[in-house]
Design an enzyme around this catalytic site. Structure first.
Site, PDB file in Angstrom:
ATOM      1  N   TRP A   1      -0.796  -2.559   0.670  1.00  0.00           N
ATOM      2  CA  TRP A   1       0.655  -2.308   1.299  1.00  0.00           C
ATOM      3  C   TRP A   1       1.450  -1.572   0.370  1.00  0.00           C
ATOM      4  O   TRP A   1       1.368  -1.749  -0.955  1.00  0.00           O
ATOM      5  CB  TRP A   1       1.169  -3.801   1.535  1.00  0.00           C
ATOM      6  CG  TRP A   1       2.739  -4.105   1.652  1.00  0.00           C
ATOM      7  CD1 TRP A   1       3.479  -4.569   0.904  1.00  0.00           C
ATOM      8  CD2 TRP A   1       3.454  -3.411   2.805  1.00  0.00           C
ATOM      9  NE1 TRP A   1       4.803  -4.797   1.451  1.00  0.00           N
ATOM     10  CE2 TRP A   1       4.666  -3.894   2.703  1.00  0.00           C
ATOM     11  CE3 TRP A   1       3.256  -2.732   4.125  1.00  0.00           C
ATOM     12  CZ2 TRP A   1       5.876  -3.787   3.608  1.00  0.00           C
ATOM     13  CZ3 TRP A   1       4.154  -2.573   5.041  1.00  0.00           C
ATOM     14  CH2 TRP A   1       5.413  -3.114   4.637  1.00  0.00           C
ATOM     15  N   HIS A   2       2.319  -0.489   0.853  1.00  0.00           N
ATOM     16  CA  HIS A   2       2.927   0.250  -0.057  1.00  0.00           C
ATOM     17  C   HIS A   2       4.253   0.115   0.125  1.00  0.00           C
ATOM     18  O   HIS A   2       4.980   0.021   1.569  1.00  0.00           O
ATOM     19  CB  HIS A   2       2.484   1.697   0.250  1.00  0.00           C
ATOM     20  CG  HIS A   2       1.031   1.789  -0.157  1.00  0.00           C
ATOM     21  ND1 HIS A   2       0.207   1.716   0.731  1.00  0.00           N
ATOM     22  CD2 HIS A   2       0.271   2.305  -1.341  1.00  0.00           C
ATOM     23  CE1 HIS A   2      -1.155   2.079   0.155  1.00  0.00           C
ATOM     24  NE2 HIS A   2      -0.904   2.081  -1.064  1.00  0.00           N
ATOM     25  N   SER A   3       5.531  -0.110  -0.821  1.00  0.00           N
ATOM     26  CA  SER A   3       6.461  -0.019  -0.565  1.00  0.00           C
ATOM     27  C   SER A   3       7.482   1.205  -1.388  1.00  0.00           C
ATOM     28  O   SER A   3       7.599   0.748  -2.471  1.00  0.00           O
ATOM     29  CB  SER A   3       7.179  -1.606  -0.885  1.00  0.00           C
ATOM     30  OG  SER A   3       8.427  -1.524  -0.373  1.00  0.00           O
TER      31      SER A   3
ATOM     32  N   VAL B   1       3.842   6.239  -4.947  1.00  0.00           N
ATOM     33  CA  VAL B   1       3.843   5.043  -4.284  1.00  0.00           C
ATOM     34  C   VAL B   1       2.407   4.927  -3.868  1.00  0.00           C
ATOM     35  O   VAL B   1       1.981   3.618  -3.798  1.00  0.00           O
ATOM     36  CB  VAL B   1       4.741   5.208  -2.861  1.00  0.00           C
ATOM     37  CG1 VAL B   1       4.698   4.099  -2.165  1.00  0.00           C
ATOM     38  CG2 VAL B   1       5.910   5.520  -3.220  1.00  0.00           C
TER      39      VAL B   1
END
Ligand code: BDR
Ligand code: CA
Length: 313
Positions: free
Chosen positions: A237-239, A194
């Site tokens: 941004w990490h999802s 991720v």
């Protein structure tokens, strides 16, 4: 027309779960047959309410099944400080009109696996409590499903909840151990992957601004989490759950994967909840996990844009 692939998602929504669910509902090649709900990011009352609300936003009546309110053995802390006290950014949304089904999540998993024998793609985006229960109730579960894709773990020990553990595994290590030992072949998208597949906050904000009602809802529920992440991790941004969903929906978007044995540490003074990968083949146990290490980033981002209703440029 090609037959759609049945998808069952076990999830604890959760801001990143929500994005993953939008991606799943948006994909014409799959049909979501049920959402089974875990406790994790926040308590089960909230994760169930959030799943129902997201279904309402999307306009789907896919059944939602509540699962276990607590981990299998030991209590665990939630991640409300990331996702908000209600798991959806505390925006005070109007609760969904619909209620959850009466059937327990674990029983729903088993029923769908039997009904869709050999076809069901199971995606686990939360702690593995419901899945562990399901496989104890139906030991044949692994042979009944086509795939199990798990968002979880930290494959070189760089956790996000403790030094060594990733949240989904660290929340309920006993459940993860049951699942990892029961399934001879599953797939993992771990926290470290991720971190290699972030996208710019600025780009994401532009997508949110140009998307449809889904983007507007997602903008609202993710605002606090994005601010929190921006402070800690900089301009990307990490999802996590979205990345796992991208691989689940499009297996060939995985550009590099390795097949290894992965165990779960359930004790350990420093390492409870760690995923222990036999990278060098020392343990002699058969590989049980395909570990996805690199994903097609443009394809991943395109899927997110589509799920938010961003017009194609
Ligand atoms: C995982 O933990 C949860 O907080 C997220 O929803 C995701 O499933 C990432 O470690
Ligand atoms: Ca999750």
């Amino acid at each position: 027309m090609r037959e759609t692939i049945p998808l069952l998602i076990d999830t604890d929504p959760g801001v990143d779960d929500a994005l993953a669910l939008l991606m799943a509902f948006d994909d014409p090649a799959h049909r979501v047959v049920a959402l089974t709900i875990a406790a994790g990011n926040v308590g089960l009352v909230h994760t169930v309410a959030n799943a129902l609300k997201l279904c309402e936003v999307v306009g789907t009546d896919v059944p939602v099944h509540a699962g276990c309110p607590v981990p299998l053995v030991y209590p665990s802390g939630d991640a409300a400080f990331v996702h908000g006290n209600d798991g959806f950014g505390d925006i005070g949304y109007q609760p969904a009109q619909r209620a959850a089904e009466h059937e327990h999540a674990a029983l729903a998993i088993i029923r769908h696996a039997r009904e869709q024998r050999g076809k069901l793609c199971l995606v686990a985006l939360g702690p593995l409590t419901n899945l562990a229960l399901a496989v104890r109730l139906e030991p044949a579960l692994p042979s009944l499903v086509a795939r199990l894709v798990v968002m979880g773990g930290a494959v070189t020990g760089q956790g996000n909840t403790t030094v060594a553990a990733e949240f989904n595994i660290g929340f309920d290590p006993e459940a993860a151990r049951v699942v990892f030992e029961a399934f001879p072949a599953f797939e993992i998208v771990d926290w470290e992957a991720v971190l290699r597949h972030g996208f710019l906050h600025a780009a994401f904000e532009a997508w949110l601004a140009t998307g449809d009602a889904r983007a507007r809802f997602y903008d609202a529920i993710s605002r606090k989490t994005r601010a929190w992440a921006g402070d800690r991790r900089g301009d990307h941004w990490h999802s996590a759950d979205a990345l796992a969903m991208a691989v689940a929906l499009q297996p060939d978007s995985s550009l590099h994967s390795e097949l290894r044995h992965v165990g779960v540490e359930t004790e350990g003074r420093l390492t409870r909840g760690a995923t222990v990968v036999d990278w060098a083949g020392r343990g002699g146990q058969a590989a049980n996990a395909r570990i996805h290490l690199a994903v097609d980033q443009p394809a991943f981002e395109a899927r997110i844009r589509s799920a938010l209703g961003v017009p194609v440029a």
